[in-house]
Design a protein around this motif. Structure first.
Motif, short mmCIF file in Angstrom:
data_model
loop_
_atom_site.label_atom_id
_atom_site.label_comp_id
_atom_site.label_asym_id
_atom_site.label_seq_id
_atom_site.Cartn_x
_atom_site.Cartn_y
_atom_site.Cartn_z
N ILE A 187 0.84 -1.20 0.00
CA ILE A 187 0.00 0.00 0.00
C ILE A 187 0.87 1.25 0.00
O ILE A 187 1.73 1.42 0.86
N TRP A 188 0.63 2.13 -0.96
CA TRP A 188 1.37 3.40 -1.04
C TRP A 188 0.38 4.52 -1.24
O TRP A 188 -0.46 4.48 -2.14
N LYS A 189 0.44 5.50 -0.39
CA LYS A 189 -0.50 6.63 -0.43
C LYS A 189 -1.95 6.14 -0.39
O LYS A 189 -2.83 6.68 -1.06
N GLY A 190 -2.16 5.06 0.35
CA GLY A 190 -3.51 4.53 0.51
C GLY A 190 -4.01 3.68 -0.64
O GLY A 190 -5.16 3.24 -0.64
N ILE A 191 -3.17 3.43 -1.63
CA ILE A 191 -3.57 2.65 -2.80
C ILE A 191 -2.70 1.41 -2.93
O ILE A 191 -1.47 1.49 -2.83
N ASP A 192 -3.34 0.27 -3.15
CA ASP A 192 -2.60 -0.97 -3.34
C ASP A 192 -1.91 -0.91 -4.71
O ASP A 192 -2.48 -0.39 -5.68
N VAL A 193 -0.70 -1.45 -4.80
CA VAL A 193 0.05 -1.39 -6.06
C VAL A 193 -0.73 -2.05 -7.20
O VAL A 193 -0.57 -1.69 -8.37
N ARG A 194 -1.58 -3.02 -6.88
CA ARG A 194 -2.37 -3.68 -7.92
C ARG A 194 -3.46 -2.78 -8.47
O ARG A 194 -4.07 -3.08 -9.50
#
Length: 206
Positions: A187-194
């Motif tokens: 999770i980066w900036k609240g968004i999953d890399v997928r």
């Protein structure tokens, strides 16, 4: 055991930290036969001789399976020797100077400039090889070749344009951690890399 290709900066960043699963991958240096120790002062020839002495016939068998390819410098020297230069003369020249001599004799010089592979591309290959189910694999191709001008036509990046390089850095760092069996984040900036990239059609339906 599988060896993982990783950037020097990553290897240095994790220092001596190890996963408990790796404990069986380390050897006890105290039991190593000191006769076969190699020092940083040894030349390549000395290391080669020691290796051959240690492995004996197995070394020759291994070496015979390879085709020895000469370097550009060695190839130039070989050609220049045919044109009247002596080995003693040529030994004093560096590669550029040998090239200048070859040009005077109209000797063809092949040259190839090789670029280093981008870290994220190396990561992609390593993940395919060792962690084919990695959550980082789906986003790497689009993240590597991302063209912001095509964003609205083909794909929708859920972050902003200025986030591209930072997102690459995050994926690389966490991907190397996964390959090294260390704890990693998706999770980066609240968004999953997928979910970094979403098809425009799907986004509009939502």
């Amino acid at each position: 055991m599988n060896l993982v290709i990783a950037p020097r900066t990553f290897n240095r960043s994790i220092g001596v930290s190890v996963n408990s699963d790796w404990e069986d991958l380390y050897c006890d240096y105290s039991v190593i036969d000191q006769r076969w120790n190699l020092s940083s002062q040894m030349t390549a020839e000395q290391v080669l001789r020691a290796t051959r002495k240690y492995l004996k016939g197995a070394f020759d068998d291994w070496l015979s399976s390879f085709t020895i390819v000469t370097t550009q410098e060695q190839a130039l020297v070989k050609e220049l020797l045919k044109h009247g230069y002596s080995a003693a003369q040529l030994s004093a020249y560096d590669f550029d100077e040998l090239g200048a001599l070859a040009a005077k004799k109209d000797i063809f010089i092949f040259s190839k400039i090789a670029d280093s592979a981008e870290a994220i591309r190396v990561l992609e290959e390593e993940l395919k090889r060792l962690c084919p189910d990695s959550p980082f694999l789906p986003c790497i191709p689009k993240l590597s070749d991302f063209d912001w001008t095509l964003n609205k036509k083909e794909i929708l990046f859920r972050l902003t344009e200025k986030d591209i390089n930072a997102a690459k850095k995050f994926v690389c760092e966490q991907g190397w951690r996964q390959l090294h069996r260390l704890e990693f984040k998706t999770i980066w900036k609240g968004i999953d890399v997928r979910d970094f990239f979403t098809d425009v059609e799907v986004k509009l339906e939502l």
